[in-house]
Scaffold this motif. Structure first.
Motif, mmCIF file in Angstrom:
data_model
loop_
_atom_site.group_PDB
_atom_site.id
_atom_site.type_symbol
_atom_site.label_atom_id
_atom_site.label_comp_id
_atom_site.label_asym_id
_atom_site.label_seq_id
_atom_site.Cartn_x
_atom_site.Cartn_y
_atom_site.Cartn_z
ATOM 1 N N THR A 25 39.354 43.135 49.684
ATOM 2 C CA THR A 25 40.792 43.368 49.762
ATOM 3 C C THR A 25 41.291 44.000 48.472
ATOM 4 O O THR A 25 40.948 43.554 47.384
ATOM 5 C CB THR A 25 41.544 42.029 49.969
ATOM 6 O OG1 THR A 25 41.044 41.407 51.145
ATOM 7 C CG2 THR A 25 43.032 42.227 50.094
ATOM 8 N N ALA A 26 42.105 45.034 48.595
ATOM 9 C CA ALA A 26 42.707 45.669 47.426
ATOM 10 C C ALA A 26 43.887 44.823 46.968
ATOM 11 O O ALA A 26 44.676 44.359 47.780
ATOM 12 C CB ALA A 26 43.173 47.078 47.767
ATOM 13 N N VAL A 27 44.000 44.623 45.666
ATOM 14 C CA VAL A 27 45.126 43.877 45.102
ATOM 15 C C VAL A 27 45.703 44.650 43.927
ATOM 16 O O VAL A 27 45.004 45.450 43.298
ATOM 17 C CB VAL A 27 44.717 42.455 44.639
ATOM 18 C CG1 VAL A 27 44.294 41.599 45.804
ATOM 19 C CG2 VAL A 27 43.630 42.509 43.608
ATOM 20 N N ALA A 28 46.952 44.408 43.652
ATOM 21 C CA ALA A 28 47.607 45.064 42.527
ATOM 22 C C ALA A 28 47.061 44.515 41.215
ATOM 23 O O ALA A 28 46.708 43.337 41.125
ATOM 24 C CB ALA A 28 49.111 44.836 42.604
ATOM 25 N N LYS A 29 47.016 45.375 40.215
ATOM 26 C CA LYS A 29 46.564 44.953 38.895
ATOM 27 C C LYS A 29 47.461 43.813 38.422
ATOM 28 O O LYS A 29 48.675 43.873 38.551
ATOM 29 C CB LYS A 29 46.654 46.134 37.924
ATOM 30 C CG LYS A 29 46.113 45.843 36.562
ATOM 31 C CD LYS A 29 46.161 47.074 35.687
ATOM 32 C CE LYS A 29 45.583 46.775 34.327
ATOM 33 N NZ LYS A 29 45.582 47.964 33.472
ATOM 34 N N GLY A 30 46.872 42.775 37.900
ATOM 35 C CA GLY A 30 47.620 41.621 37.431
ATOM 36 C C GLY A 30 47.831 40.552 38.493
ATOM 37 O O GLY A 30 48.374 39.501 38.202
ATOM 38 N N SER A 31 47.419 40.826 39.735
ATOM 39 C CA SER A 31 47.550 39.826 40.796
ATOM 40 C C SER A 31 46.510 38.733 40.605
ATOM 41 O O SER A 31 45.438 38.964 40.062
ATOM 42 C CB SER A 31 47.347 40.462 42.171
ATOM 43 O OG SER A 31 48.375 41.368 42.449
ATOM 44 N N GLY A 32 46.817 37.556 41.100
ATOM 45 C CA GLY A 32 45.902 36.431 40.977
ATOM 46 C C GLY A 32 44.838 36.418 42.057
ATOM 47 O O GLY A 32 45.022 36.965 43.141
ATOM 48 N N VAL A 33 43.732 35.800 41.739
ATOM 49 C CA VAL A 33 42.628 35.599 42.675
ATOM 50 C C VAL A 33 42.279 34.113 42.629
ATOM 51 O O VAL A 33 42.211 33.526 41.558
ATOM 52 C CB VAL A 33 41.391 36.437 42.276
ATOM 53 C CG1 VAL A 33 40.197 36.113 43.158
ATOM 54 C CG2 VAL A 33 41.712 37.916 42.330
ATOM 55 N N THR A 34 42.099 33.507 43.796
ATOM 56 C CA THR A 34 41.754 32.099 43.861
ATOM 57 C C THR A 34 40.377 31.913 44.470
ATOM 58 O O THR A 34 40.085 32.468 45.520
ATOM 59 C CB THR A 34 42.778 31.316 44.717
ATOM 60 O OG1 THR A 34 44.064 31.471 44.134
ATOM 61 C CG2 THR A 34 42.432 29.843 44.780
ATOM 62 N N LEU A 35 39.541 31.173 43.784
ATOM 63 C CA LEU A 35 38.233 30.784 44.305
ATOM 64 C C LEU A 35 38.315 29.324 44.708
ATOM 65 O O LEU A 35 38.782 28.492 43.936
ATOM 66 C CB LEU A 35 37.146 30.928 43.237
ATOM 67 C CG LEU A 35 36.821 32.322 42.766
ATOM 68 C CD1 LEU A 35 35.783 32.253 41.652
ATOM 69 C CD2 LEU A 35 36.330 33.184 43.889
ATOM 70 N N LYS A 36 37.899 29.019 45.908
ATOM 71 C CA LYS A 36 37.835 27.623 46.356
ATOM 72 C C LYS A 36 36.358 27.267 46.428
ATOM 73 O O LYS A 36 35.587 27.932 47.100
ATOM 74 C CB LYS A 36 38.491 27.439 47.713
ATOM 75 C CG LYS A 36 38.505 25.976 48.147
ATOM 76 C CD LYS A 36 39.365 25.762 49.352
ATOM 77 C CE LYS A 36 40.753 25.493 48.876
ATOM 78 N NZ LYS A 36 41.617 24.883 49.863
ATOM 79 N N LEU A 37 35.980 26.249 45.676
ATOM 80 C CA LEU A 37 34.598 25.795 45.640
ATOM 81 C C LEU A 37 34.475 24.483 46.393
ATOM 82 O O LEU A 37 35.440 23.730 46.498
ATOM 83 C CB LEU A 37 34.145 25.574 44.193
ATOM 84 C CG LEU A 37 34.233 26.771 43.255
ATOM 85 C CD1 LEU A 37 33.833 26.339 41.849
ATOM 86 C CD2 LEU A 37 33.373 27.904 43.734
ATOM 87 N N PHE A 38 33.291 24.221 46.907
ATOM 88 C CA PHE A 38 33.043 22.905 47.487
ATOM 89 C C PHE A 38 32.899 21.918 46.350
ATOM 90 O O PHE A 38 32.153 22.153 45.402
ATOM 91 C CB PHE A 38 31.770 22.906 48.340
ATOM 92 C CG PHE A 38 31.944 23.591 49.664
ATOM 93 C CD1 PHE A 38 32.711 23.009 50.658
ATOM 94 C CD2 PHE A 38 31.335 24.803 49.920
ATOM 95 C CE1 PHE A 38 32.875 23.631 51.888
ATOM 96 C CE2 PHE A 38 31.486 25.428 51.138
ATOM 97 C CZ PHE A 38 32.261 24.846 52.126
ATOM 98 N N GLY A 39 33.625 20.828 46.432
ATOM 99 C CA GLY A 39 33.571 19.779 45.437
ATOM 100 C C GLY A 39 32.769 18.603 45.956
ATOM 101 O O GLY A 39 31.929 18.746 46.837
ATOM 102 N N ASN A 40 33.097 17.438 45.437
ATOM 103 C CA ASN A 40 32.402 16.237 45.895
ATOM 104 C C ASN A 40 33.001 15.760 47.222
ATOM 105 O O ASN A 40 33.873 16.415 47.785
ATOM 106 C CB ASN A 40 32.439 15.146 44.820
ATOM 107 C CG ASN A 40 33.848 14.688 44.496
ATOM 108 O OD1 ASN A 40 34.790 14.876 45.259
ATOM 109 N ND2 ASN A 40 33.996 14.090 43.334
ATOM 110 N N LYS A 41 32.575 14.624 47.698
ATOM 111 C CA LYS A 41 33.033 14.129 49.007
ATOM 112 C C LYS A 41 34.520 13.780 49.022
ATOM 113 O O LYS A 41 35.113 13.673 50.081
ATOM 114 C CB LYS A 41 32.193 12.929 49.428
ATOM 115 C CG LYS A 41 30.760 13.321 49.720
ATOM 116 C CD LYS A 41 29.905 12.139 50.108
ATOM 117 C CE LYS A 41 28.479 12.599 50.363
ATOM 118 N NZ LYS A 41 27.599 11.500 50.726
#
Length: 50
Positions: A25-41
């Protein structure tokens, strides 16, 4: 860049669950990106994630 955790199953801790906006996906410069990781239970950050 921001991070968040999804409830894990004990085997997939610290692996990527989702990316927003999605890959390719193209995003504007300075836009945020979110990574969601698998955590614990409990959906919390495991001690092993860096």
């Amino acid at each position: 860049m921001a991070g968040d955790y999804e409830r894990g199953d004990g085997k997939n801790e610290c692996t990527v669950a989702a990316i927003a906006p999605g890959a390719g996906t193209a995003v504007a410069k300075g836009s945020g990106v979110t990574l969601k990781l698998f955590g614990n239970k409990d959906g919390k950050a495991p001690k092993a994630c860096r």
